[in-house]
Design a protein around this motif. Structure first.
Motif, mmCIF file in Angstrom:
data_model
loop_
_atom_site.group_PDB
_atom_site.id
_atom_site.type_symbol
_atom_site.label_atom_id
_atom_site.label_comp_id
_atom_site.label_asym_id
_atom_site.label_seq_id
_atom_site.Cartn_x
_atom_site.Cartn_y
_atom_site.Cartn_z
ATOM 1 N N GLN A 215 0.847 -1.194 0.000
ATOM 2 C CA GLN A 215 0.000 0.000 0.000
ATOM 3 C C GLN A 215 0.881 1.241 0.000
ATOM 4 N N GLN A 216 0.370 2.313 -0.610
ATOM 5 C CA GLN A 216 0.992 3.620 -0.439
ATOM 6 C C GLN A 216 0.017 4.515 0.305
ATOM 7 N N THR A 217 0.505 5.289 1.246
ATOM 8 C CA THR A 217 -0.376 6.156 2.040
ATOM 9 C C THR A 217 0.096 7.599 2.052
ATOM 10 N N GLN A 218 1.006 7.951 1.152
ATOM 11 C CA GLN A 218 1.383 9.363 1.069
ATOM 12 C C GLN A 218 0.253 10.174 0.445
ATOM 13 N N ALA A 219 -0.392 9.607 -0.557
ATOM 14 C CA ALA A 219 -1.567 10.223 -1.172
ATOM 15 C C ALA A 219 -2.807 9.461 -0.713
ATOM 16 N N TYR A 265 -5.734 -2.906 9.088
ATOM 17 C CA TYR A 265 -4.920 -3.304 7.940
ATOM 18 C C TYR A 265 -3.558 -2.611 7.976
ATOM 19 N N ARG A 266 -3.559 -1.373 8.431
ATOM 20 C CA ARG A 266 -2.343 -0.560 8.405
ATOM 21 C C ARG A 266 -1.168 -1.272 9.064
ATOM 22 N N GLU A 267 -1.438 -2.088 10.072
ATOM 23 C CA GLU A 267 -0.377 -2.791 10.780
ATOM 24 C C GLU A 267 0.394 -3.724 9.849
ATOM 25 N N TYR A 268 -0.247 -4.122 8.731
ATOM 26 C CA TYR A 268 0.364 -5.096 7.824
ATOM 27 C C TYR A 268 0.778 -4.480 6.494
ATOM 28 N N PHE A 269 0.758 -3.123 6.404
ATOM 29 C CA PHE A 269 1.290 -2.440 5.227
ATOM 30 C C PHE A 269 2.823 -2.509 5.247
ATOM 31 N N ASN A 270 3.418 -2.311 4.084
ATOM 32 C CA ASN A 270 4.867 -2.160 4.004
ATOM 33 C C ASN A 270 5.313 -0.949 4.823
ATOM 34 N N GLU A 271 6.474 -1.042 5.440
ATOM 35 C CA GLU A 271 6.926 -0.003 6.358
ATOM 36 C C GLU A 271 7.112 1.355 5.690
ATOM 37 N N ASN A 277 4.772 7.429 -3.222
ATOM 38 C CA ASN A 277 3.951 8.476 -3.818
ATOM 39 C C ASN A 277 2.862 7.945 -4.733
ATOM 40 N N ASP A 278 3.012 6.716 -5.211
ATOM 41 C CA ASP A 278 2.059 6.263 -6.214
ATOM 42 C C ASP A 278 1.795 4.770 -6.083
ATOM 43 N N TRP A 279 0.696 4.339 -6.718
ATOM 44 C CA TRP A 279 0.268 2.952 -6.583
ATOM 45 C C TRP A 279 1.275 1.967 -7.156
ATOM 46 N N ASP A 280 1.958 2.339 -8.264
ATOM 47 C CA ASP A 280 2.867 1.385 -8.878
ATOM 48 C C ASP A 280 4.117 1.158 -8.033
ATOM 49 N N ASP A 281 4.454 2.135 -7.172
ATOM 50 C CA ASP A 281 5.540 1.899 -6.226
ATOM 51 C C ASP A 281 5.175 0.773 -5.261
ATOM 52 N N ALA A 282 3.920 0.774 -4.819
ATOM 53 C CA ALA A 282 3.471 -0.275 -3.899
ATOM 54 C C ALA A 282 3.313 -1.609 -4.608
ATOM 55 N N SER A 283 2.858 -1.583 -5.858
ATOM 56 C CA SER A 283 2.609 -2.844 -6.560
ATOM 57 C C SER A 283 3.888 -3.633 -6.769
ATOM 58 N N PHE A 294 -2.401 -7.009 -2.734
ATOM 59 C CA PHE A 294 -2.391 -5.622 -3.193
ATOM 60 C C PHE A 294 -3.762 -5.303 -3.770
ATOM 61 N N HIS A 295 -4.410 -4.284 -3.210
ATOM 62 C CA HIS A 295 -5.701 -3.845 -3.758
ATOM 63 C C HIS A 295 -5.478 -2.704 -4.734
ATOM 64 N N GLN A 296 -6.081 -2.835 -5.927
ATOM 65 C CA GLN A 296 -5.988 -1.761 -6.909
ATOM 66 C C GLN A 296 -6.928 -2.058 -8.060
ATOM 67 N N GLY A 297 -7.154 -1.047 -8.903
ATOM 68 C CA GLY A 297 -7.918 -1.255 -10.121
ATOM 69 C C GLY A 297 -7.206 -2.206 -11.061
ATOM 70 N N ASP A 298 -7.932 -2.663 -12.070
ATOM 71 C CA ASP A 298 -7.361 -3.694 -12.945
ATOM 72 C C ASP A 298 -6.158 -3.210 -13.748
ATOM 73 N N TRP A 299 -5.926 -1.880 -13.768
ATOM 74 C CA TRP A 299 -4.750 -1.370 -14.453
ATOM 75 C C TRP A 299 -3.452 -1.888 -13.832
ATOM 76 N N ALA A 300 -3.510 -2.312 -12.567
ATOM 77 C CA ALA A 300 -2.304 -2.842 -11.926
ATOM 78 C C ALA A 300 -1.810 -4.100 -12.625
ATOM 79 N N ALA A 301 -2.698 -4.806 -13.302
ATOM 80 C CA ALA A 301 -2.276 -6.021 -14.009
ATOM 81 C C ALA A 301 -1.200 -5.716 -15.041
#
Length: 441
Positions: A215-219, A265-271, A277-283, A294-301
């Protein structure tokens, strides 16, 4: 459509517009004047085969989005070789540049012939001031209605009249996972029935030494859309509809509980979630075998399909977000017919074409999305998208996305985004709940 409601630096599209001084259509429509046909019958009755150049406003200017747009235009030009197409791209700002350009031109009574825009409640700035034509009969007919499921139909007519033609669908309620990681942790994603049970699975993943959820949580946008899936999965569409209709106090316990689940859930996010800054960094945690989910729209595929070392179904896979198995949460793009139109005859033909199976078969494989029509052949699509198409046709509910402009009016969406910007800063359920209530006032 751009894959999220936020710019690369984490700002919301609405926030960018506000920061640059852009003014909403509704606030400026009072400045509009001049004579204009009340309906398309009146507008199209003269010289129906005389075509002015068709100007199309869009922000699809790179990668698969650009290829998708070009494929759409190529098909239209084959169908209508006498119509000159004049693409008018406005790249930048995750679509905010196009939105600002269109608003200014609407005020000046000089809109493009048509433009790319989210359907649903995102259109209400325009429909409130009657700045779009009703296209029922001229574009929407019985055959087209039968080819579209209820969800896409409803977002095409946010105020009752058909004003938009959806061209694509992205699914938001996906839970991607790394196959090796969940196997090593002894977790079966198919057996997870609710968002609460997903928390238990992430505990097992954590015990096995992996990140439970990338997950990313900056945005704030990705936490907003994650929370929306938790609310849908835990409590269903009736509660979700109560929320988007503003009747939040009637579902207070459900909203609070779903926020609490996200906090857990936050307890199990990446540190480093708060610095991404963005979803693809988390993916990337899925690609690298460091995270389970990883939760995201199908564009993550696209991130996984582009990795030569990963195979769909063997190295990465997905399930509907727990509890949403029969849902297909909609993120969509559409085209509309603005008033003071410079090329009405060409515009109506383009909208007619955009609603065809041929147009949608050309556009969507390149875009990484699926067609809103259910009668489009899946042969040109990847195996992943073929599975998504099958899920869409079998879905019984198609709730609109809050985070991507379909579910709530623009001003309310801005307020909700603000509430979640604070939420990822303080993780305070009480404060966030109250800000969500206030968002509709």
């Amino acid at each position: 459509m751009d894959r999220r409601n936020f710019t690369g630096d984490g700002k919301s599209r609405r926030a960018v517009l506000q920061a640059t001084g852009a003014v909403g259509v509704a606030a400026l429509a009072g400045c509009l004047g001049g004579d204009e046909a009340e309906n398309l019958d009146e507008l199209l009755e003269d010289d129906p085969d005389e075509f002015e150049p068709l100007e199309i406003g869009h922000w699809w200017t790179a990668g698969g989005e650009e290829r998708a747009f070009n494929a759409l235009i190529e098909g239209f030009e084959e169908e209508y070789p006498d119509i000159e197409v004049d693409p008018s791209p406005s790249p930048g700002g995750a679509g905010s540049a196009l939105e600002a350009d269109v608003r200014n031109r609407v005020v000046d009574q000089n809109p493009p012939s048509t433009f790319q825009v989210w359907p649903g409640q995102a259109l209400t700035d325009y429909t409130d001031e009657e700045l779009l034509y009703d296209i029922e009969g001229h574009v929407w007919d019985e055959e087209m209605e039968e080819a579209y499921l209820d969800g896409p139909v409803e977002v095409s007519r946010p105020d009752g009249d058909y004003v938009a033609v959806p061209i694509n669908i992205h699914r938001l309620n996906n839970l991607f996972y790394n196959v090796d990681v969940v196997d090593d942790a002894g977790v079966d994603p198919e057996s997870i029935e609710t968002p609460s049970e997903l928390l238990e699975a992430m505990e097992d993943v954590d015990d096995a030494g992996y990140v439970g959820m990338a997950q990313q949580t900056q945005a704030a946008w990705s936490t907003l859309q994650l929370w929306a899936q938790v609310l849908l999965g835990e409590y269903g569409t009736d509660v979700y509809e109560s929320f988007i209709e503003g009747d939040i106090e009637a579902v207070e316990s459900e909203v609070r509980d779903s926020l609490e689940i996200v906090v857990d859930y936050r307890e199990y996010f990446n540190e480093d979630a708060s610095s991404l800054n963005d979803w693809d960094d988390a993916s990337g945690y899925i690609n690298e075998g460091e995270a389970a989910f990883f939760h995201q729209g199908d564009w993550a595929a696209g991130e996984y399909e582009a990795d030569d070392e990963l195979e769909y179904g063997e190295d990465w896979d997905l399930v509907p977000f727990p509890g949403t198995g029969e849902m297909y949460t909609l993120v969509m793009d559409s085209f509309v017919f603005p008033k003071h139109n410079p090329s009405p005859n060409a515009t109506v033909r383009f909208l007619q074409y955009a609603g065809t199976a041929d147009a949608q078969e050309r556009f969507n494989p390149n875009k990484g999305s699926i067609p809103p029509r259910t009668d489009v052949s899946d042969e040109a699509f990847t195996p992943f998208l073929q599975d998504q198409m099958a899920d869409f046709e079998e879905s019984t509910e198609q709730p609109p996305s809050i985070a991507h402009g379909l579910a709530v009016r623009p001003g309310i969406q801005t307020n909700i985004e603000g509430a979640f910007a604070n939420f990822i800063d303080n993780w305070d359920v009480d404060e966030t709940y109250q800000e969500l209530v206030d968002s509709f006032e």
